[in-house]
Design an enzyme around this catalytic site. Structure first.
Site, PDB file in Angstrom:
ATOM      1  N   ARG A 294     -33.373  -2.608   1.682  1.00  0.00           N
ATOM      2  CA  ARG A 294     -31.953  -2.239   1.854  1.00  0.00           C
ATOM      3  C   ARG A 294     -31.140  -2.900   0.745  1.00  0.00           C
ATOM      4  O   ARG A 294     -30.737  -4.058   0.873  1.00  0.00           O
ATOM      5  CB  ARG A 294     -31.445  -2.711   3.220  1.00  0.00           C
ATOM      6  CG  ARG A 294     -32.027  -1.976   4.420  1.00  0.00           C
ATOM      7  CD  ARG A 294     -31.407  -2.512   5.713  1.00  0.00           C
ATOM      8  NE  ARG A 294     -31.614  -1.646   6.841  1.00  0.00           N
ATOM      9  CZ  ARG A 294     -32.594  -1.784   7.746  1.00  0.00           C
ATOM     10  NH1 ARG A 294     -33.467  -2.755   7.627  1.00  0.00           N
ATOM     11  NH2 ARG A 294     -32.690  -0.947   8.758  1.00  0.00           N
ATOM     12  N   ARG A 330     -34.311   1.665  -1.335  1.00  0.00           N
ATOM     13  CA  ARG A 330     -33.267   2.623  -0.951  1.00  0.00           C
ATOM     14  C   ARG A 330     -32.019   2.384  -1.798  1.00  0.00           C
ATOM     15  O   ARG A 330     -31.601   1.238  -1.962  1.00  0.00           O
ATOM     16  CB  ARG A 330     -32.932   2.447   0.529  1.00  0.00           C
ATOM     17  CG  ARG A 330     -31.834   3.384   0.981  1.00  0.00           C
ATOM     18  CD  ARG A 330     -31.615   3.312   2.459  1.00  0.00           C
ATOM     19  NE  ARG A 330     -30.951   2.083   2.860  1.00  0.00           N
ATOM     20  CZ  ARG A 330     -30.740   1.742   4.137  1.00  0.00           C
ATOM     21  NH1 ARG A 330     -31.179   2.525   5.104  1.00  0.00           N
ATOM     22  NH2 ARG A 330     -30.123   0.644   4.434  1.00  0.00           N
ATOM     23  N   GLU A 430     -32.503  11.058   8.363  1.00  0.00           N
ATOM     24  CA  GLU A 430     -31.761  10.298   9.383  1.00  0.00           C
ATOM     25  C   GLU A 430     -30.504  11.014   9.846  1.00  0.00           C
ATOM     26  O   GLU A 430     -29.656  10.427  10.500  1.00  0.00           O
ATOM     27  CB  GLU A 430     -31.436   8.894   8.871  1.00  0.00           C
ATOM     28  CG  GLU A 430     -30.670   8.843   7.562  1.00  0.00           C
ATOM     29  CD  GLU A 430     -30.341   7.417   7.109  1.00  0.00           C
ATOM     30  OE1 GLU A 430     -30.427   6.484   7.915  1.00  0.00           O
ATOM     31  OE2 GLU A 430     -29.977   7.263   5.924  1.00  0.00           O
ATOM     32  N   ASN A 453     -32.772   4.861  13.413  1.00  0.00           N
ATOM     33  CA  ASN A 453     -31.556   4.168  13.870  1.00  0.00           C
ATOM     34  C   ASN A 453     -30.359   5.107  13.767  1.00  0.00           C
ATOM     35  O   ASN A 453     -29.566   5.236  14.698  1.00  0.00           O
ATOM     36  CB  ASN A 453     -31.288   2.921  13.028  1.00  0.00           C
ATOM     37  CG  ASN A 453     -32.465   1.980  13.012  1.00  0.00           C
ATOM     38  OD1 ASN A 453     -33.317   2.056  13.874  1.00  0.00           O
ATOM     39  ND2 ASN A 453     -32.517   1.108  12.032  1.00  0.00           N
ATOM     40  N   ASP A 454     -30.225   5.725  12.600  1.00  0.00           N
ATOM     41  CA  ASP A 454     -29.128   6.670  12.432  1.00  0.00           C
ATOM     42  C   ASP A 454     -29.441   8.014  13.083  1.00  0.00           C
ATOM     43  O   ASP A 454     -28.585   8.621  13.717  1.00  0.00           O
ATOM     44  CB  ASP A 454     -28.821   6.877  10.944  1.00  0.00           C
ATOM     45  CG  ASP A 454     -27.870   5.795  10.434  1.00  0.00           C
ATOM     46  OD1 ASP A 454     -26.927   5.448  11.168  1.00  0.00           O
ATOM     47  OD2 ASP A 454     -28.076   5.304   9.321  1.00  0.00           O
ATOM     48  N   ARG A 464     -24.354   3.650  17.353  1.00  0.00           N
ATOM     49  CA  ARG A 464     -25.455   2.695  17.480  1.00  0.00           C
ATOM     50  C   ARG A 464     -24.983   1.252  17.667  1.00  0.00           C
ATOM     51  O   ARG A 464     -25.751   0.398  18.088  1.00  0.00           O
ATOM     52  CB  ARG A 464     -26.378   2.780  16.257  1.00  0.00           C
ATOM     53  CG  ARG A 464     -25.732   2.342  14.964  1.00  0.00           C
ATOM     54  CD  ARG A 464     -26.562   2.754  13.759  1.00  0.00           C
ATOM     55  NE  ARG A 464     -27.364   1.668  13.230  1.00  0.00           N
ATOM     56  CZ  ARG A 464     -28.053   1.726  12.090  1.00  0.00           C
ATOM     57  NH1 ARG A 464     -28.056   2.858  11.382  1.00  0.00           N
ATOM     58  NH2 ARG A 464     -28.747   0.710  11.664  1.00  0.00           N
TER      59      ARG A 464
HETATM   60  C1  PEP Z   1     -32.115   3.925   9.925  1.00  0.00           C
HETATM   61  O1  PEP Z   1     -31.013   4.477   9.973  1.00  0.00           O
HETATM   62  O2  PEP Z   1     -33.031   4.138  10.751  1.00  0.00           O
HETATM   63  C2  PEP Z   1     -32.417   2.943   8.861  1.00  0.00           C
HETATM   64  C3  PEP Z   1     -33.621   2.447   8.721  1.00  0.00           C
HETATM   65  O3  PEP Z   1     -31.423   2.535   8.038  1.00  0.00           O
HETATM   66  P1  PEP Z   1     -30.212   1.574   8.442  1.00  0.00           P
HETATM   67  O4  PEP Z   1     -30.606   0.878   9.725  1.00  0.00           O
HETATM   68  O5  PEP Z   1     -30.047   0.615   7.298  1.00  0.00           O
HETATM   69  O6  PEP Z   1     -29.067   2.503   8.602  1.00  0.00           O
HETATM   70 MG    MG Z   2     -29.664   4.514   8.272  1.00  0.00          MG
END
Ligand code: PEP
Ligand code: MG
Length: 572
Positions: A294, A330, A430, A453-454, A464
């Site tokens: 990240r 990323r 995502e 996650n997104d 979230r």
């Molecule tokens: C996600 O969105 O699953 C992800 C890995 O990126 P981040 O948590 O940094 O948004």
């Molecule tokens: Mg993300």
């Protein structure tokens, strides 16, 4: 007193509460104490500011770099400017307190600099803002707290832990983290897990209930916070803590093994990191590569953008440390809950649906190209870097990014600088748009990595990071599972590898499902690497397929999770 929150990062932490409360710099109640007295207060505060800043500059020079130290020395020069001081004194002569005079002059300069053409001059607005906050803090006697200097055994209680707050954190000093806000996939939780610190999130009324110095037990598995526990309870949790650490030690047998399921089929088990420092933790934990770097953390906790050279050093370091192992980096994913003050982004009504990630980068091309150039150059030696774009919603975005990447390659070629001409480009899947058009996107890119996650928050339309709706936030929702199936199938049809770097990749209940759907690569927090490897090793294909088939027949997240929990228990 027992307070219930959400489990954020596993483990048990015991220590003393340190409340980090947001400081208000309200000076409306400060009384004017006469012209000379106010001028003397102002002079003294500016002097303290200069002494502090000089110390910070020296430390920065020694530990970070000369450029960063120069920013701080520049602030000292600014506050010593005789004209600026005389303007503040004029305010005092007109009856303003030292605070009001400082505030007015700093705001005036910040506005002036912010409106300038030149990027360097515009950055001065941030410096003036910083000077204002810090001198006001000195005048009002509210020194800003730094999380990096907390004593050993601290249980940090905070409204929300922002990524920039954790940059200077010494994990060995932090027994646990408790927050009032944030869900299990908020960045505070991800950071706590990456640092291996037990955490409980979304504890209602935390900062009104907890007091500095109070003994606290934080159970990151159950999501409970116990304040001022009785002796017997304390002893019980000391035992639990010991048992947790023993369990962790047992996992070490999985450390230097390949990641195989019970049939002997191999998977890639990668780690998620936020910078070079975590790459070592990933290697120590037995990572076979980096599935998500990240990069936004390189942009945080500083006053200006990292240069191409600075980024090059960071990416090269990770590339070399991983020595031939794959590293997926990323590109800048800011916005949403990740703010970078010096970029001066406007506050938005819906930041998660707004100006963020690839959208920002395709608009701020110079910032994006600087990063792409650094990545291309960093990959020249080991050729183990891959570039990944966040929050993609369309084929056009990918094509636009590819165009810029090609431009950067041309430029580097013309300059005679070494770079990786074959670098792979992939995307995070995502967003619902990317999931639904995964077949189209798969034809454009070299790999997919699913960001659950997104993806989960966008598919279920549930924030979230919002504790109030966290019970709705689950990647076991049938809609999310359908999306995962579709994405993985699309990748298979296009013969590109597909991984997952969202938190679901390390969820023990999710793992058999992911194996059955055909995921190739699991990228998880370094602290969860070994438990993920162990879980993968427990399943053979027939068992995972059978369970998955039944899971897809269920109609609710609760039913799916119950089935998976039972399946797991029967299986063990
Ligand atoms: C996600 O969105 O699953 C992800 C890995 O990126 P981040 O948590 O940094 O948004
Ligand atoms: Mg993300």
């Amino acid at each position: 007193m027992v307070l219930q929150g959400l489990a954020g990062s596993s483990g048990v932490g015991i220590g003393e509460i340190v409340c980090l409360r947001e400081r208000t710099l309200d000076f409306s109640q400060v009384k004017f104490s006469g012209e000379e007295a106010e001028k003397a207060r102002l002079r003294q505060a500016l002097e303290v500011f200069c002494q502090d800043t000089q110390k910070m500059a020296e430390e920065t020079q020694a530990h970070v770099g000369e450029k960063e130290a120069e920013i701080l020395s520049g602030q000292i020069t600014m506050v010593n400017d005789p004209f600026m001081i005389s303007q503040m004194e004029e305010g005092i002569q007109a009856g303003q307190t030292a605070e009001a005079a400082l505030d007015a002059v700093c705001r005036m300069y910040a506005e002036l600099f912010a409106g300038m053409e030149d990027e360097l001059m515009r950055q001065r607005a941030t410096d003036v803002g910083d000077i204002r906050t810090r001198v006001l803090s000195i005048l009002l006697g509210v020194r800003p707290l730094t999380i990096s200097s907390l004593p050993a055994g601290s249980v940090v209680a905070v409204h929300d832990l922002t990524p920039s707050m954790t940059v200077g954190i010494h994990p060995e000093n932090i027994a646990a983290i408790v927050t009032e806000a944030g869900g299990p996939t908020s960045h505070s939780a991800i950071l706590a897990r990456a640092l291996g610190i037990p955490a409980v999130l979304s504890v209602p009324g935390l900062l009104t209930q907890a007091q500095d110095g109070q003994t606290a037990i934080v159970d990151g598995n159950e999501g409970t916070l116990i304040l001022s526990p009785e002796k017997s309870l304390l002893e019980e949790y000391q035992q639990k803590r010991k048992a947790f650490l023993e369990q962790k030690a047992l996992l070490q047998i999985y450390k230097d093994r390949p990641t195989l399921d019970a049939d002997g089929k191999a998977y890639q088990l990668y780690a998620n990191i936020g910078g070079p420092a975590e790459a070592q933790a990933a290697l120590d934990a037995g990572a076979e590569g980096i599935g998500l770097f990240r990069t936004e953390f390189l942009f945080m906790d500083r006053d200006s953008l990292p240069t191409e050279e600075e980024q090059l050093v960071a990416y090269q370091k990770v590339s070399q440390m991983m020595a031939g192992k794959e590293v997926i980096i990323r590109t800048l994913d800011i916005g949403g809950d990740k703010a970078i003050p010096y970029l001066g982004l406007e506050k938005e009504e819906n930041p998660f649906l707004g100006y963020r990630a690839i959208r920002y980068c395709l608009d701020q091309r110079e910032i994006f190209k600087t990063q792409l150039r650094a990545l291309l150059r960093a990959g020249a030696d080991q050729r183990n870097l891959k570039i990944m774009l966040p929050l993609v919603t369309s084929v056009e975005e990918v094509r636009e990014a590819k165009k810029l990447l090609a431009q950067c390659q041309e430029e580097l070629k013309d300059q005679g600088l070494p770079y990786d001409s074959q670098i792979s480009l992939g995307i995070m899947v995502e967003t619902p748009a990317a999931a639904l058009t995964a077949d189209l996107l798969a034809k454009e890119v070299d790999f997919f990595s699913i960001g659950t996650n997104d993806l989960t928050q966008y598919i279920i339309a549930v924030d979230r990071g919002n504790g109030k709706v966290s019970s709705l936030y689950t990647s076991f929702h049938p809609a999310v599972l359908q999306a995962l199936k579709g994405i993985i199938e699309a990748a298979k049809n296009a013969h590109i590898p597909v991984g997952m770097c969202g938190e679901a990749a390390s969820d023990t209940q999710m793992i058999p499902l992911l194996l059955a759907l055909g995921l190739d690569e699991f990228s998880v927090s370094p602290s969860l690497l070994l438990s993920t490897r162990r879980e993968i090793s427990r399943w053979d294909s027939a068992q995972a397929q059978d369970l998955t088939q039944r899971a897809f027949q269920q109609t609710s997240p609760a039913a799916i999770q119950e089935l998976l929990a039972q399946g797991r228990e029967k299986h063990s």
